[in-house]
Design a protein around this motif. Structure first.
Motif, PDB file in Angstrom:
ATOM      1  N   LEU A 188       0.815  -1.214   0.000  1.00  8.21           N
ATOM      2  CA  LEU A 188       0.000   0.000   0.000  1.00  8.21           C
ATOM      3  C   LEU A 188       0.848   1.263   0.000  1.00  8.21           C
ATOM      4  O   LEU A 188       0.411   2.309  -0.485  1.00  8.21           O
ATOM      5  CB  LEU A 188      -0.939   0.006   1.219  1.00  8.21           C
ATOM      6  CG  LEU A 188      -2.001  -1.090   1.260  1.00  8.21           C
ATOM      7  CD1 LEU A 188      -2.805  -0.998   2.557  1.00  8.21           C
ATOM      8  CD2 LEU A 188      -2.939  -0.996   0.047  1.00  8.21           C
ATOM      9  N   THR A 189       2.045   1.191   0.549  1.00  5.80           N
ATOM     10  CA  THR A 189       2.884   2.388   0.648  1.00  5.80           C
ATOM     11  C   THR A 189       4.267   2.204   0.024  1.00  5.80           C
ATOM     12  O   THR A 189       5.123   3.072   0.171  1.00  5.80           O
ATOM     13  CB  THR A 189       3.062   2.795   2.125  1.00  5.80           C
ATOM     14  OG1 THR A 189       3.534   1.668   2.876  1.00  5.80           O
ATOM     15  CG2 THR A 189       1.740   3.281   2.718  1.00  5.80           C
ATOM     16  N   GLN A 190       4.486   1.074  -0.638  1.00  4.48           N
ATOM     17  CA  GLN A 190       5.780   0.806  -1.261  1.00  4.48           C
ATOM     18  C   GLN A 190       5.582  -0.165  -2.412  1.00  4.48           C
ATOM     19  O   GLN A 190       4.733  -1.059  -2.344  1.00  4.48           O
ATOM     20  CB  GLN A 190       6.748   0.203  -0.230  1.00  4.48           C
ATOM     21  CG  GLN A 190       8.037  -0.380  -0.771  1.00  4.48           C
ATOM     22  CD  GLN A 190       9.036   0.674  -1.221  1.00  4.48           C
ATOM     23  OE1 GLN A 190       8.651   1.704  -1.760  1.00  4.48           O
ATOM     24  NE2 GLN A 190      10.316   0.427  -1.011  1.00  4.48           N
ATOM     25  N   THR A 191       6.341   0.016  -3.491  1.00  5.77           N
ATOM     26  CA  THR A 191       6.319  -0.977  -4.577  1.00  5.77           C
ATOM     27  C   THR A 191       7.185  -2.146  -4.120  1.00  5.77           C
ATOM     28  O   THR A 191       8.331  -2.295  -4.542  1.00  5.77           O
ATOM     29  CB  THR A 191       6.857  -0.374  -5.886  1.00  5.77           C
ATOM     30  OG1 THR A 191       8.127   0.240  -5.632  1.00  5.77           O
ATOM     31  CG2 THR A 191       5.909   0.629  -6.457  1.00  5.77           C
ATOM     32  N   PHE A 192       6.608  -2.978  -3.266  1.00  3.37           N
ATOM     33  CA  PHE A 192       7.401  -3.964  -2.542  1.00  3.37           C
ATOM     34  C   PHE A 192       7.959  -5.043  -3.447  1.00  3.37           C
ATOM     35  O   PHE A 192       9.100  -5.472  -3.287  1.00  3.37           O
ATOM     36  CB  PHE A 192       6.554  -4.580  -1.425  1.00  3.37           C
ATOM     37  CG  PHE A 192       7.363  -4.946  -0.224  1.00  3.37           C
ATOM     38  CD1 PHE A 192       7.923  -3.967   0.581  1.00  3.37           C
ATOM     39  CD2 PHE A 192       7.604  -6.269   0.091  1.00  3.37           C
ATOM     40  CE1 PHE A 192       8.694  -4.289   1.690  1.00  3.37           C
ATOM     41  CE2 PHE A 192       8.372  -6.604   1.201  1.00  3.37           C
ATOM     42  CZ  PHE A 192       8.917  -5.615   1.994  1.00  3.37           C
TER      43      PHE A 192
END
Length: 393
Positions: A360-364
């Protein structure tokens, strides 16, 4: 080795994975009786589909061979999955590997934060990747509690896994990676739904007390940096909403998401590709549609938005499949009567839940560490779970 070394040596997650891959490549000579089920084929299909679609689209968009690297991890993990299915390890080896990896990551974070004076512990990888993978190892330790409760040396195993869970979370907290904290209530919900009925009221109360006291203590102590990161996040949102500035950590993310939304609206089906995304964002910045501060980033800091913008609806669908299909199949056994079976199923379920949170908060999955850890953890956990399903059948 895959769990224990993943975060404490440079590219540690590659060592165990490479050995598993080499073992998997020897399967044509070993010829174990695998008896693949429909579910086995389905898991391997989504892994192969993810790799194939992402590599094909990278080739069609002219993104270069570099974009083949991370998706290929899912193809390389398939021989490892078959190896685990044919020769499943003792669960004591797997759980102790996760616990040692989490303890090592937490210890490394403490050393970097408190003794080396590094503001955000990062281990040997990117700070967000380190923090989230650290807490992932801790979460897997919590899933293993059901297995530990059945062992002859029950207290020792429970203590080891509890220590692993705590140290994994410390690694995340000392990294200051807030994205990994957002989904923690959902992680707790999955654990409660899976194990709540076997806990006594006393243990439930003790768990709630430990979470409240531990969380409050970590937040209150300025040395942890958690309070600062939380207040900074609130301030970033306030300043962005008021229009004061977009040049903050969260403000830049909101601008990236806004820019990606414009690109998605123009090419919703197949997306822009890596190079097209960069050019598109640059054009939007020139027009004043987004803040130029985001030009330093090559991705949208959100796996789902980034994939939608670069690979379109096709890529987003494949990404969701690689998370949701294993989650559903593991989830079918997450309340099984056999706690050994249940523990592996819960770990597999939490793997997908955690990665959805991280994304949700990083292009993991856009980082090698993220792709490697997900692909090979899925191979390990599904290989063992598949054997459990066959034994039960």
């Amino acid at each position: 080795m895959f769990g224990a070394l993943s975060l404490v040596v440079p590219s540690g997650y590659s060592i165990g994975a490479l050995l598993l891959l080499l073992g998997g490549l020897a399967l044509p000579l070993l010829r174990p009786g695998l008896s693949l089920s429909r579910q086995d084929w389905l898991v391997m299909l989504v892994m192969a589909l993810y790799a194939s679609i992402f590599m094909l689209m990278a080739w069609l968009n002219g993104d270069g061979s570099r974009e083949f690297d991370r998706p290929s991890r899912f193809l390389l993990a398939i021989p490892a999955l078959l190896l685990i299915m044919g020769y499943p390890p003792r669960l004591s080896v797997m759980w102790s590997g996760f616990a040692l990896g989490a303890i090592g990551a937490g210890s490394w974070a403490i050393w970097q934060k408190l003794f080396m004076g590094i503001s955000r512990a990062s281990g040997y990888t990117h700070v967000i990747q380190f923090g989230n993978l650290s807490v992932l190892l801790g979460i897997l330790c919590l899933a293993g509690m059901g297995w530990a409760a059945l062992q002859p040396h029950r207290k020792s195993w429970l203590l080891l896994l509890a220590l692993g869970a705590a140290m994994g979370m410390i690694g995340s907290l000392f990294s200051g990676s807030r994205g990994g904290w957002v989904g923690f209530p959902l992680i707790l919900f999955v654990l409660y739904r899976s194990y709540g009925q076997v806990w006594s009221t006393k243990w439930k109360a003790a768990a709630v007390l430990a979470i409240v006291v531990g969380g409050g203590t970590v937040f209150a102590l300025p040395q942890t940096g958690v309070q600062e990161r939380v207040f900074q996040g609130v301030d970033d949102i306030s300043r962005y909403v008021s229009g004061e500035t977009q040049n903050t950590s969260l403000g830049a993310r909101f601008e990236m998401w806004k820019g990606a939304s414009y690109l998605i609206a123009n090419k919703p089906l197949f997306g822009w590709g890596e190079n097209g995304y960069k050019d598109g964002i640059a054009t939007l910045a020139e027009r004043g549609a987004v803040n130029p501060v985001i030009l330093q980033y090559s991705h949208a800091h959100n796996d789902f938005i980034d994939t939608f913008a670069k690979r379109g609806l096709v890529g987003l669908t494949v990404l969701l499949l690689v998370y949701l299909v294993p989650m559903k199949l593991f989830g079918e056994y997450s309340r099984h009567a056999d706690l050994e079976v249940r523990s592996v199923a819960v770990a597999g379920t939490l793997l997908s839940v955690a990665y959805i949170d991280f994304g949700l908060t990083q292009t993991f999955l856009g980082h090698n560490s993220g792709a490697m850890m997900y692909a090979f953890l899925l191979a390990i956990l599904w290989g063992i779970h598949s054997r459990h399903r066959k034994q039960l059948a």
